[in-house]
Enzyme design. Sequence first.
Site, PDB file in Angstrom:
ATOM      1  N   PRO A  56      46.976  44.418  40.248  1.00 55.83           N
ATOM      2  CA  PRO A  56      47.536  43.059  40.297  1.00 55.83           C
ATOM      3  C   PRO A  56      48.966  43.055  40.857  1.00 55.83           C
ATOM      4  O   PRO A  56      49.504  41.999  41.177  1.00 55.83           O
ATOM      5  CB  PRO A  56      47.497  42.603  38.838  1.00 55.83           C
ATOM      6  CG  PRO A  56      47.410  43.852  38.027  1.00 55.83           C
ATOM      7  CD  PRO A  56      46.714  44.868  38.883  1.00 55.83           C
ATOM      8  N   GLU A  96      45.392  50.352  30.973  1.00 57.27           N
ATOM      9  CA  GLU A  96      46.658  49.765  31.438  1.00 57.27           C
ATOM     10  C   GLU A  96      46.911  50.072  32.908  1.00 57.27           C
ATOM     11  O   GLU A  96      47.919  49.663  33.471  1.00 57.27           O
ATOM     12  CB  GLU A  96      47.833  50.295  30.609  1.00 57.27           C
ATOM     13  CG  GLU A  96      47.935  49.717  29.212  1.00 57.27           C
ATOM     14  CD  GLU A  96      47.938  48.196  29.218  1.00 57.27           C
ATOM     15  OE1 GLU A  96      48.651  47.599  30.033  1.00 57.27           O
ATOM     16  OE2 GLU A  96      47.188  47.611  28.401  1.00 57.27           O
ATOM     17  N   ARG A 127      30.991  42.627  56.037  1.00 62.25           N
ATOM     18  CA  ARG A 127      30.427  41.504  56.812  1.00 62.25           C
ATOM     19  C   ARG A 127      31.048  41.384  58.205  1.00 62.25           C
ATOM     20  O   ARG A 127      30.598  40.602  59.026  1.00 62.25           O
ATOM     21  CB  ARG A 127      30.485  40.194  56.026  1.00 62.25           C
ATOM     22  CG  ARG A 127      31.854  39.625  55.789  1.00 62.25           C
ATOM     23  CD  ARG A 127      31.816  38.685  54.605  1.00 62.25           C
ATOM     24  NE  ARG A 127      30.886  37.562  54.786  1.00 62.25           N
ATOM     25  CZ  ARG A 127      31.100  36.506  55.559  1.00 62.25           C
ATOM     26  NH1 ARG A 127      32.206  36.415  56.249  1.00 62.25           N
ATOM     27  NH2 ARG A 127      30.214  35.538  55.656  1.00 62.25           N
ATOM     28  N   ASP A 184      34.015  31.468  60.361  1.00 59.94           N
ATOM     29  CA  ASP A 184      34.363  31.457  58.943  1.00 59.94           C
ATOM     30  C   ASP A 184      35.800  30.991  58.742  1.00 59.94           C
ATOM     31  O   ASP A 184      36.643  31.169  59.621  1.00 59.94           O
ATOM     32  CB  ASP A 184      34.282  32.882  58.367  1.00 59.94           C
ATOM     33  CG  ASP A 184      32.877  33.236  57.912  1.00 59.94           C
ATOM     34  OD1 ASP A 184      32.060  32.325  57.750  1.00 59.94           O
ATOM     35  OD2 ASP A 184      32.644  34.440  57.726  1.00 59.94           O
TER      36      ASP A 184
HETATM   37  N1  SAH Z   1      48.664  46.751  33.126  1.00 57.01           N
HETATM   38  C1  SAH Z   1      48.301  46.475  34.475  1.00 57.01           C
HETATM   39  C2  SAH Z   1      46.941  45.827  34.580  1.00 57.01           C
HETATM   40  C3  SAH Z   1      45.816  46.749  34.246  1.00 57.01           C
HETATM   41  S1  SAH Z   1      44.278  45.995  34.456  1.00 57.01           S
HETATM   42  C4  SAH Z   1      49.330  45.523  35.067  1.00 57.01           C
HETATM   43  O1  SAH Z   1      49.720  44.589  34.397  1.00 57.01           O
HETATM   44  O2  SAH Z   1      49.719  45.690  36.223  1.00 57.01           O
HETATM   45  C5  SAH Z   1      43.229  47.384  34.745  1.00 57.01           C
HETATM   46  C6  SAH Z   1      42.870  47.661  36.173  1.00 57.01           C
HETATM   47  O3  SAH Z   1      42.189  46.551  36.728  1.00 57.01           O
HETATM   48  C7  SAH Z   1      44.033  47.922  37.114  1.00 57.01           C
HETATM   49  O4  SAH Z   1      44.382  49.269  37.074  1.00 57.01           O
HETATM   50  C8  SAH Z   1      43.498  47.514  38.457  1.00 57.01           C
HETATM   51  O5  SAH Z   1      42.813  48.587  39.101  1.00 57.01           O
HETATM   52  C9  SAH Z   1      42.478  46.437  38.108  1.00 57.01           C
HETATM   53  N2  SAH Z   1      42.996  45.073  38.359  1.00 57.01           N
HETATM   54  C10 SAH Z   1      43.330  44.162  37.432  1.00 57.01           C
HETATM   55  N3  SAH Z   1      43.732  42.999  37.975  1.00 57.01           N
HETATM   56  C11 SAH Z   1      43.651  43.161  39.318  1.00 57.01           C
HETATM   57  C12 SAH Z   1      43.941  42.328  40.439  1.00 57.01           C
HETATM   58  N4  SAH Z   1      44.402  41.089  40.309  1.00 57.01           N
HETATM   59  N5  SAH Z   1      43.734  42.837  41.669  1.00 57.01           N
HETATM   60  C13 SAH Z   1      43.274  44.093  41.833  1.00 57.01           C
HETATM   61  N6  SAH Z   1      42.992  44.938  40.809  1.00 57.01           N
HETATM   62  C14 SAH Z   1      43.181  44.482  39.566  1.00 57.01           C
END
Ligand code: SAH
Length: 239
Positions: free
Chosen positions: A82, A109, A147, A162
């Site tokens: 994220p 995490e 795609r 698209d």
């Molecule tokens: N503690 C982290 C979130 C961990 S969520 C933080 O706040 O940054 C667990 C896993 O889900 C992450 O390691 C990632 O690979 C995935 N993930 C969660 N949200 C995501 C998002 N918006 N985009 C891409 N991967 C995501």
Amino acid sequence: MFAALSQNGIVGRAFAGDLFKLNFHNPRDFTTDNYRRIDDKTFGGGAGMVMKIEPLEKSLHEAHKIQKEQGVKNSLVIYMSPQGKKVDQKVINQLSTYDGIIIVSGRYEGVDERFIERNVDIELSVGDFVVSGGEIPAMLVIDGIVRQIPGSMNSMESVEHDSFMNGLLDCPHYAAPRNYEGSIVPDELLSGDHEKIRKWRLQQSLWRTYQRRPDLLADKQLTKEQSRLLEEMISRNKI
Ligand code: SAH
């Protein structure tokens, strides 16, 4: 989880037709302790577990090795997070230029920061929200790339039209029946006049983008025809 991708729809067909390959590497297979632990407590204390660097790095080495055996020359290591750069069509188009990519999906995490520093070329996010694992975000990216592979879609023309491909949202689409409980298909689409249809679609695309995503238009240099079609729509809607 990836069966959702590899066994269904366009991506499933491309996979069955060998248009792309998917290799999976489970960090748990690269653990050395009896419990096969891939996670551990976060240093400094507090709730939440972290994916350990060793099994991750060993998985990654295996992934590189297999890509090499498969003849992949230019590859990119992505960590879904994220905190990464937000994925959009531009990002997908760039990723499509690599002949192989390695996507690391986190859990808990997330992963030990040193793994990212040492190995990851780019972190990618699917949006400003947190999900519990990187697998579904990874599948979104894979689908977006696949795609674009010639032969994966029945017609590459539909890819070109698209949303986002030309900096505009797609036009509305209709299928039979022509009249559904009084809701009718726009005349232009039934006219059989290709030029008229092309103009109508372009105008609808421009108008939708103007109404829903003005930010996209701000980034785009419109052609003379596009400006004219959009202005016509704007003044028509003022009346
Ligand atoms: N503690 C982290 C979130 C961990 S969520 C933080 O706040 O940054 C667990 C896993 O889900 C992450 O390691 C990632 O690979 C995935 N993930 C969660 N949200 C995501 C998002 N918006 N985009 C891409 N991967 C995501």
